[in-house]
Design a protein around this motif. Structure first.
Motif, mmCIF file in Angstrom:
data_model
loop_
_atom_site.group_PDB
_atom_site.id
_atom_site.type_symbol
_atom_site.label_atom_id
_atom_site.label_comp_id
_atom_site.label_asym_id
_atom_site.label_seq_id
_atom_site.Cartn_x
_atom_site.Cartn_y
_atom_site.Cartn_z
ATOM 1 N N PRO A 77 0.808 -1.228 0.000
ATOM 2 C CA PRO A 77 0.000 0.000 0.000
ATOM 3 C C PRO A 77 0.836 1.271 0.000
ATOM 4 C CG PRO A 77 -0.951 -1.598 1.511
ATOM 5 C CD PRO A 77 0.380 -2.157 1.065
ATOM 6 N N ARG A 78 2.022 1.236 0.609
ATOM 7 C CA ARG A 78 2.898 2.409 0.574
ATOM 8 C C ARG A 78 3.361 2.693 -0.846
ATOM 9 N NH1 ARG A 78 7.292 0.923 5.190
ATOM 10 N NH2 ARG A 78 5.849 -0.093 6.636
ATOM 11 N N VAL A 79 3.653 1.629 -1.582
ATOM 12 C CA VAL A 79 4.107 1.790 -2.966
ATOM 13 C C VAL A 79 2.983 2.358 -3.836
ATOM 14 C CG1 VAL A 79 4.931 0.549 -5.006
ATOM 15 C CG2 VAL A 79 5.788 -0.073 -2.743
ATOM 16 N N LEU A 80 1.759 1.932 -3.569
ATOM 17 C CA LEU A 80 0.631 2.312 -4.410
ATOM 18 C C LEU A 80 -0.039 3.607 -3.977
ATOM 19 C CD1 LEU A 80 -0.925 -1.242 -4.814
ATOM 20 C CD2 LEU A 80 0.340 0.050 -6.553
ATOM 21 N N ALA A 81 0.324 4.129 -2.809
ATOM 22 C CA ALA A 81 -0.312 5.336 -2.292
ATOM 23 C C ALA A 81 0.203 6.561 -3.039
ATOM 24 C CB ALA A 81 -0.040 5.475 -0.792
ATOM 25 N N GLY A 82 -0.647 7.147 -3.850
ATOM 26 C CA GLY A 82 -0.227 8.315 -4.609
ATOM 27 C C GLY A 82 -0.422 8.102 -6.089
ATOM 28 N N GLY A 83 0.171 8.977 -6.880
ATOM 29 C CA GLY A 83 -0.007 8.914 -8.321
ATOM 30 C C GLY A 83 0.640 7.706 -8.963
ATOM 31 N N ARG A 84 0.057 7.267 -10.074
ATOM 32 C CA ARG A 84 0.561 6.106 -10.818
ATOM 33 C C ARG A 84 1.962 6.353 -11.369
ATOM 34 N NH1 ARG A 84 -0.097 4.047 -16.306
ATOM 35 N NH2 ARG A 84 -0.630 1.813 -16.295
ATOM 36 N N ASP A 85 2.258 7.611 -11.702
ATOM 37 C CA ASP A 85 3.535 7.925 -12.334
ATOM 38 C C ASP A 85 4.709 7.981 -11.362
ATOM 39 O OD1 ASP A 85 2.260 8.078 -14.770
ATOM 40 O OD2 ASP A 85 1.983 10.260 -14.675
ATOM 41 N N GLU A 86 4.442 7.822 -10.076
ATOM 42 C CA GLU A 86 5.525 7.840 -9.082
ATOM 43 C C GLU A 86 5.697 6.489 -8.393
ATOM 44 O OE1 GLU A 86 2.977 10.410 -8.674
ATOM 45 O OE2 GLU A 86 4.098 11.473 -10.222
ATOM 46 N N VAL A 87 5.035 5.463 -8.919
ATOM 47 C CA VAL A 87 5.118 4.138 -8.293
ATOM 48 C C VAL A 87 6.556 3.628 -8.279
ATOM 49 C CG1 VAL A 87 4.452 1.712 -8.519
ATOM 50 C CG2 VAL A 87 2.731 3.498 -8.763
ATOM 51 N N GLY A 88 7.295 3.842 -9.352
ATOM 52 C CA GLY A 88 8.669 3.349 -9.424
ATOM 53 C C GLY A 88 9.546 3.934 -8.335
ATOM 54 N N GLU A 89 9.455 5.235 -8.139
ATOM 55 C CA GLU A 89 10.260 5.878 -7.103
ATOM 56 C C GLU A 89 9.841 5.423 -5.713
ATOM 57 O OE1 GLU A 89 11.329 10.391 -5.567
ATOM 58 O OE2 GLU A 89 10.901 10.037 -7.695
ATOM 59 N N ARG A 90 8.530 5.292 -5.487
ATOM 60 C CA ARG A 90 8.073 4.834 -4.167
ATOM 61 C C ARG A 90 8.482 3.387 -3.912
ATOM 62 N NH1 ARG A 90 3.409 7.691 -5.669
ATOM 63 N NH2 ARG A 90 2.328 5.743 -6.154
#
Length: 200
Positions: A77-90
């Protein structure tokens, strides 16, 4: 009179170890998806209810069998929390947070073992594929035909980063801050997740 104990009983250590040994063998041979609890129970010569009693779900049993001190259900959920375009950085930032923590010691030991032990390598591959990467890519609305390749490409980056930073300790990667690594490696992971795969 002593106070009544609550919660799950610890059980017989020999029984727990028999179940864990059977689980490791089954997961390594069949993979996570194709290993039912009843097969583990049969191999350990116990009732399936006892496996659930000691370990809970199949995911919990898999994590215990691998001695992984983290719960992917809490990390994803931490990885997926936020915009789709920032998943890699998270994703990079989340992995580094785990590997840099005390729990990372067990992860490094597992990675070292996987390099020289085919059985451990299969378990680690199953863990990364079914417990982490699948949970992420399934939420990104990707072409199902591309999912296996995208997941495998992400794994090359994450596993490669872990190997260089924690095992080989290649500088300056070994001492770089998580922010630096997330900012520089994250876009590559993002391209593997959601970018074009044809080089376009």
């Amino acid at each position: 009179m002593s106070p009544r104990r609550t919660g799950r009983r610890p059980g017989n250590p020999d029984t727990r170890e028999s179940i864990l040994a059977a689980a490791r063998a089954a997961f390594a041979e069949r993979g996570f998806d194709a290993t039912p609890i009843r097969a583990v129970a049969a191999a350990a010569a116990v009732d399936p209810a006892l496996v659930h009693h000691y370990f809970g779900t199949k995911e919990d049993l898999f994590r215990a069998a691998m001695a992984i001190p983290i719960d992917p259900a809490e990390l994803v959920p931490r990885v997926l929390a936020g915009g789709r375009d920032e998943v890699g950085e998270r994703m990079v930032r989340t992995f580094l947070g785990v590997w840099d923590s005390p729990a990372g010691t067990a992860a490094v030991a597992l990675l070292r073992s996987a390099v020289s032990n085919q059985w451990t390598a299969r378990l680690l591959r199953e863990f990364l594929t079914t417990q982490i990467l699948r949970r992420v890519v399934d939420r990104l609305d990707l072409d199902p035909a591309e999912v296996p390749l995208r997941g495998a490409l992400v794994a090359t980056q994450i596993a490669g980063l872990a190997m260089m930073r924690y095992v080989i300790r290649l500088e300056p990667v070994a001492s770089a801050t998580p922010d630096t690594l997330a900012a520089t490696i994250g876009p590559t992971v993002q391209r593997y997740l959601t970018g074009p795969l044809d080089g376009g």
